[in-house]
Design a protein around this motif. Structure first.
Motif, mmCIF file in Angstrom:
data_model
loop_
_atom_site.group_PDB
_atom_site.id
_atom_site.type_symbol
_atom_site.label_atom_id
_atom_site.label_comp_id
_atom_site.label_asym_id
_atom_site.label_seq_id
_atom_site.Cartn_x
_atom_site.Cartn_y
_atom_site.Cartn_z
ATOM 1 N N HIS A 47 21.329 -0.442 -7.177
ATOM 2 C CA HIS A 47 20.504 0.634 -6.617
ATOM 3 C C HIS A 47 19.051 0.420 -7.020
ATOM 4 C CE1 HIS A 47 19.209 4.561 -5.299
ATOM 5 N NE2 HIS A 47 18.819 4.881 -6.517
ATOM 6 N N SER A 48 18.157 0.365 -6.030
ATOM 7 C CA SER A 48 16.732 0.153 -6.294
ATOM 8 C C SER A 48 16.071 1.463 -6.719
ATOM 9 C CB SER A 48 16.026 -0.403 -5.054
ATOM 10 O OG SER A 48 16.571 -1.657 -4.698
ATOM 11 N N LEU A 49 15.222 1.376 -7.735
ATOM 12 C CA LEU A 49 14.483 2.551 -8.184
ATOM 13 C C LEU A 49 13.349 2.871 -7.221
ATOM 14 C CD1 LEU A 49 14.164 1.741 -12.004
ATOM 15 C CD2 LEU A 49 15.705 3.404 -10.938
ATOM 16 N N SER A 50 12.992 4.137 -7.156
ATOM 17 C CA SER A 50 11.830 4.539 -6.372
ATOM 18 C C SER A 50 10.578 3.959 -7.031
ATOM 19 C CB SER A 50 11.730 6.067 -6.327
ATOM 20 O OG SER A 50 11.406 6.575 -7.618
ATOM 21 N N PRO A 51 9.452 3.866 -6.297
ATOM 22 C CA PRO A 51 8.231 3.328 -6.912
ATOM 23 C C PRO A 51 7.826 4.077 -8.178
ATOM 24 C CG PRO A 51 7.991 3.404 -4.531
ATOM 25 C CD PRO A 51 9.282 4.096 -4.841
ATOM 26 N N ALA A 52 7.905 5.406 -8.165
ATOM 27 C CA ALA A 52 7.526 6.182 -9.348
ATOM 28 C C ALA A 52 8.466 5.887 -10.511
ATOM 29 C CB ALA A 52 7.531 7.676 -9.024
ATOM 30 N N LEU A 81 0.827 -1.202 0.000
ATOM 31 C CA LEU A 81 0.000 0.000 0.000
ATOM 32 C C LEU A 81 0.865 1.258 0.000
ATOM 33 C CD1 LEU A 81 -2.828 -0.997 2.517
ATOM 34 C CD2 LEU A 81 -3.064 -0.649 0.048
ATOM 35 N N GLN A 82 1.972 1.228 0.754
ATOM 36 C CA GLN A 82 2.863 2.384 0.811
ATOM 37 C C GLN A 82 3.522 2.609 -0.541
ATOM 38 O OE1 GLN A 82 3.351 4.578 3.503
ATOM 39 N NE2 GLN A 82 4.267 5.713 1.793
ATOM 40 N N GLN A 83 3.949 1.512 -1.196
ATOM 41 C CA GLN A 83 4.559 1.647 -2.512
ATOM 42 C C GLN A 83 3.572 2.224 -3.520
ATOM 43 O OE1 GLN A 83 6.039 -2.234 -3.528
ATOM 44 N NE2 GLN A 83 7.890 -2.029 -2.294
ATOM 45 N N THR A 84 2.331 1.768 -3.436
ATOM 46 C CA THR A 84 1.301 2.293 -4.350
ATOM 47 C C THR A 84 1.083 3.777 -4.103
ATOM 48 O OG1 THR A 84 0.202 0.139 -4.394
ATOM 49 C CG2 THR A 84 -1.089 2.043 -5.102
ATOM 50 N N GLU A 132 22.179 12.074 -9.221
ATOM 51 C CA GLU A 132 21.443 13.322 -9.375
ATOM 52 C C GLU A 132 20.077 13.056 -10.000
ATOM 53 O OE1 GLU A 132 23.989 15.700 -11.758
ATOM 54 O OE2 GLU A 132 25.518 15.954 -10.200
ATOM 55 N N VAL A 133 19.942 11.899 -10.639
ATOM 56 C CA VAL A 133 18.687 11.467 -11.248
ATOM 57 C C VAL A 133 18.446 10.008 -10.886
ATOM 58 C CG1 VAL A 133 18.778 13.097 -13.177
ATOM 59 C CG2 VAL A 133 19.915 10.871 -13.383
ATOM 60 N N ASP A 134 17.201 9.569 -11.017
ATOM 61 C CA ASP A 134 16.874 8.175 -10.706
ATOM 62 C C ASP A 134 17.480 7.219 -11.742
ATOM 63 O OD1 ASP A 134 15.193 8.683 -8.409
ATOM 64 O OD2 ASP A 134 13.708 9.479 -9.797
#
Length: 236
Positions: free
Chosen positions: A212-217, A22-25, A80-82
């Motif tokens: 490195h793990s990407l953010s959910p977005a 739910l938090q990731q969503t 500096e960027v995802d």
């Protein structure tokens, strides 16, 4: 008591997993996305992708940096960027590259040029005319490698920074351009003819930091890219 403890731990683990999902969503719906993209992709493939992403995730703010490949790789390394969207590096090191699609290099010439209707044109044929090129380091390496392979030394006295400038020079009759296919405007007075003998192409990839793990977005945008460009870049 032991059986109850086991059941309680399983229930808590499932609850934790559900809350994490739910938090990731929620993060994906309300998060922030920052990535870099090479200009040739940003001006062609990216608009349709960002439009679709905005429709699906209207709460996510997006920052896009248009950078040439060397600067893009450095921005990814510095976090500096995802992630970055760029030609796959010749030598893979610290960054990981997830291929998206293959993009041919084409000869760009006026639509009324005698060669505009051809299915392919050789680099040797192109070496007989003035060639206009982009100043991208990756592009220059690819072109120089192909020219050396064919033993050619064409007139390469004109080099430009922006695709729109190259197109304008072609329309003015200065020479014939060599550009990635996706950079050729669909509605214009120029045409792209695939270069053969040798075939010239590049692989566009998602560039990330290894481990490195990407953010959910970011993960959702990358997934959208991978679904949308199967078989080639999406139409804008």
């Amino acid at each position: 008591g032991e059986q109850l403890l086991i059941s309680a731990r399983k229930a808590m683990a499932e609850l934790d997993a559900a809350l994490a999902h739910l938090q990731q969503t929620a993060d994906a719906q309300q998060g922030h996305l920052a990535f870099a993209c090479v200009p040739t992709v940003a001006g062609s493939t990216l608009p349709a992708l960002l439009t679709e992403f905005a429709r699906r995730y209207p709460g996510v703010t997006v920052a896009v940096r248009e950078l040439r490949q060397p600067e893009l790789l450095e921005a990814v390394r510095r976090r500096e960027v995802d992630f970055g969207i760029a030609p796959q590096p010749d030598r893979l090191g610290e960054p990981d590259a997830r291929p998206l699609f293959t993009d041919d290099y084409v000869a760009v010439l006026p639509a009324d040029h005698p060669a505009a209707s051809k299915n392919g044109i050789s680099l040797r044929e192109l070496s007989q005319v003035r060639l206009l090129a982009l100043g991208s380091s990756q592009f220059r390496r690819d072109l120089q490698r192909a020219l050396e392979q064919e033993g050619l030394t064409p007139d390469m006295g004109y080099e430009f920074t922006h695709v729109s400038t190259v197109i304008g020079m072609i329309e003015a009759g200065l020479g014939i351009g060599i550009l990635p296919r996706i950079a050729v405007p669909r509605a214009s007075s120029v045409a792209g003819v695939r270069i053969v003998r040798p075939v010239m192409k590049r692989t566009i990839a998602v560039i990330t930091i290894r481990g490195h793990s990407l953010s959910p977005a970011a993960a959702r945008f990358v997934a959208l890219c991978e679904r949308s460009v199967v078989g080639g870049p999406p139409k804008s």
